[in-house]
Design a protein around this motif. Structure first.
Motif, PDB file in Angstrom:
ATOM      1  N   UNK A   1       2.632 -36.655 -18.416  1.00  0.00           N
ATOM      2  CA  UNK A   1       4.007 -36.190 -18.540  1.00  0.00           C
ATOM      3  C   UNK A   1       4.178 -34.807 -17.940  1.00  0.00           C
ATOM      4  N   UNK A   2       5.064 -34.698 -16.942  1.00  0.00           N
ATOM      5  CA  UNK A   2       5.260 -33.434 -16.242  1.00  0.00           C
ATOM      6  C   UNK A   2       6.677 -32.912 -16.417  1.00  0.00           C
ATOM      7  N   UNK A   3       7.207 -33.043 -17.655  1.00  0.00           N
ATOM      8  CA  UNK A   3       8.414 -32.327 -18.009  1.00  0.00           C
ATOM      9  C   UNK A   3       8.047 -30.903 -18.402  1.00  0.00           C
ATOM     10  N   UNK A   4       8.962 -30.157 -19.015  1.00  0.00           N
ATOM     11  CA  UNK A   4       8.651 -28.773 -19.366  1.00  0.00           C
ATOM     12  C   UNK A   4       7.426 -28.624 -20.267  1.00  0.00           C
TER      13      UNK A   4
ATOM     14  N   UNK B   1       0.061 -25.082 -17.277  1.00  0.00           N
ATOM     15  CA  UNK B   1       0.050 -23.650 -16.964  1.00  0.00           C
ATOM     16  C   UNK B   1      -0.877 -22.902 -17.925  1.00  0.00           C
ATOM     17  N   UNK B   2      -0.718 -23.156 -19.228  1.00  0.00           N
ATOM     18  CA  UNK B   2      -1.496 -22.421 -20.216  1.00  0.00           C
ATOM     19  C   UNK B   2      -2.986 -22.758 -20.132  1.00  0.00           C
TER      20      UNK B   2
ATOM     21  N   UNK C   1       2.978 -15.116 -15.948  1.00  0.00           N
ATOM     22  CA  UNK C   1       3.955 -14.641 -14.983  1.00  0.00           C
ATOM     23  C   UNK C   1       5.142 -15.567 -14.833  1.00  0.00           C
ATOM     24  N   UNK C   2       5.107 -16.722 -15.494  1.00  0.00           N
ATOM     25  CA  UNK C   2       6.217 -17.669 -15.385  1.00  0.00           C
ATOM     26  C   UNK C   2       7.491 -17.081 -15.983  1.00  0.00           C
ATOM     27  N   UNK C   3       7.377 -16.362 -17.096  1.00  0.00           N
ATOM     28  CA  UNK C   3       8.566 -15.806 -17.742  1.00  0.00           C
ATOM     29  C   UNK C   3       9.323 -14.860 -16.824  1.00  0.00           C
TER      30      UNK C   3
ATOM     31  N   UNK D   1       7.533 -23.851 -12.809  1.00  0.00           N
ATOM     32  CA  UNK D   1       6.172 -24.121 -13.274  1.00  0.00           C
ATOM     33  C   UNK D   1       5.396 -24.973 -12.278  1.00  0.00           C
ATOM     34  N   UNK D   2       6.055 -25.937 -11.635  1.00  0.00           N
ATOM     35  CA  UNK D   2       5.387 -26.732 -10.597  1.00  0.00           C
ATOM     36  C   UNK D   2       4.892 -25.821  -9.473  1.00  0.00           C
ATOM     37  N   UNK D   3       5.733 -24.866  -9.072  1.00  0.00           N
ATOM     38  CA  UNK D   3       5.348 -23.933  -8.009  1.00  0.00           C
ATOM     39  C   UNK D   3       4.180 -23.049  -8.449  1.00  0.00           C
TER      40      UNK D   3
END
Length: 377
Positions: free
Chosen positions: A11-14, A21-22, A62-64, A113-115
């Motif tokens: 699953x690649x939703x948020x 990422x984490x 760094x996503x935030x 997040x994908x980027x």
């Protein structure tokens, strides 16, 4: 069979992207797959609100910073009954570096997040579904392309109809909710205030709200099966870009872990959109699991998350009942009580922190930014 011993995320939703990422920033190898063709279409806002705890969690990667650069900051809500203003709720008193709701369409949050993942060598494998899981303690995931992946852990972030949850036999518990919600994303010809949400309680038929996501765009959401009724009579709307109707339920998985298979987000719990907790709660699940996996403490996951999930389900149900039953005595008392109680600084702060979900236990690994209960969450 692949023997990479990666952590496989379905699953690649948020929520799934946040897990990737984490885990990646903590140095754990991941693989993330999704049955869909790509991120949420840009024209569908879906999960809009990012809360302070989520921003704190995603700050380390760094996503935030990227989310903050693009999103609108909602600092309060103006509440009316049948169009007549009753009171306002401000969140600036909350003890957090980010005392606001960040409003950004889900598709943009996902793409950021994908980027980030692509820049760190992790690509989302789209059009690839998980079909089955063999042995939950040494999980082997069977994928739709015929591949079998021997994984250190499998994380189900694959939504309310989770194949991961079904594959390991974890049942739902809870109930549906009467009535239908609808929403409409609109574009305004003249600027609106992107810092203010607008809530209107309509006598006898429940409430609706306008959530801005920029100076010229916003979402109307409310009870009832006709999205057009949400914005009828509103001047200055130049386009309706997306509408949706949906039912809600208050359910959670009986368990959030079985062996080394874990559930997060909508795969583990669902509730109404009132309060904007859904995506955030899932990201907190994902980040907590990533922390525990990095620490070798993943057996603690259920005991840390289930109490928080149960509390969110309870509070969200209470809020949903309040807006869907507008004739109750609480609504009639609020116009008189709110202006009085918000003059008391400690009460105003508690209201702000509850609105931002800062009254929930904060993740144990975060710095002491909030000065509140930081039990593991």
């Amino acid at each position: 069979m692949a023997h990479h011993r990666v952590i496989l995320i379905a699953g690649a939703g948020p929520v799934g992207l946040a897990a990737a990422v984490e885990l990646t920033r903590r140095g754990l190898p991941v693989r993330i797959i999704d049955a869909g063709e790509g991120p949420t279409p840009p024209e569908q806002s879906r999960a809009l609100g990012t809360l302070p705890t989520t921003l704190a969690i995603l700050a380390a990667s760094g996503v935030s910073a990227r989310l903050l650069a693009e999103g609108a900051r909602i600092t309060g809500a103006d509440v009316a009954r049948d169009g007549h203003r009753l009171f306002s709720i401000e969140v600036s008193a909350a003890r957090t570096p980010t005392p606001f709701i960040l409003s950004l369409p889900q598709g943009r949050t996902e793409r950021i997040m994908v980027e980030w993942l692509a820049a760190h060598g992790v690509g989302v494998e789209w059009n690839l579904a998980l079909e089955d899981i063999v042995d939950t303690h040494k999980p082997r995931a069977i994928l739709a392309n015929g591949e079998t992946v021997a994984a250190r852990a499998v994380v189900g972030c694959d939504g309310v109809h989770s194949r991961v949850r079904e594959a390991v036999g974890i049942p739902w518990r809870g109930e549906g909710y009467p009535g239908v919600f609808s929403l409409a994303d609109v574009r305004f010809s003249a600027p609106i205030d992107p810092t203010r949400a607008k809530v209107n309680i309509r006598s006898g038929i429940g409430g609706s709200a306008l959530l801005p996501f920029g100076p010229h765009a916003g979402r109307y959401i409310g009870l009832g099966g006709d999205p057009e009724a949400l914005y009828n009579g509103v001047s200055g709307i130049e386009a309706v870009t997306w509408t949706s109707r949906f039912s809600v339920a208050f359910r959670r998985a009986e368990r959030m872990a079985k062996g080394r298979v874990f559930l997060a987000g909508d795969a583990a719990h669902v509730h109404s959109p009132v309060g904007g907790r859904g995506m955030n709660l899932g990201i907190w699940d994902a980040a907590t699991l990533a922390f525990l996996l990095a620490e070798g403490r993943e057996t603690e996951y259920e005991t840390k998350r289930l109490p928080v999930v149960d509390e969110v389900l309870k509070v969200t149900r209470q809020m949903t009942d309040m807006v869907s039953r507008p004739g109750g005595p609480m609504l009639w008392l609020l116009p008189f009580a709110m202006p009085l109680v918000t003059r008391v600084p400690t009460v105003a702060r508690r209201i702000a922190e509850r609105a931002l979900a800062l009254d929930l236990p904060q993740p144990e690994w975060l710095a002491a930014d909030y000065g509140m209960n930081r039990d593991a969450g």
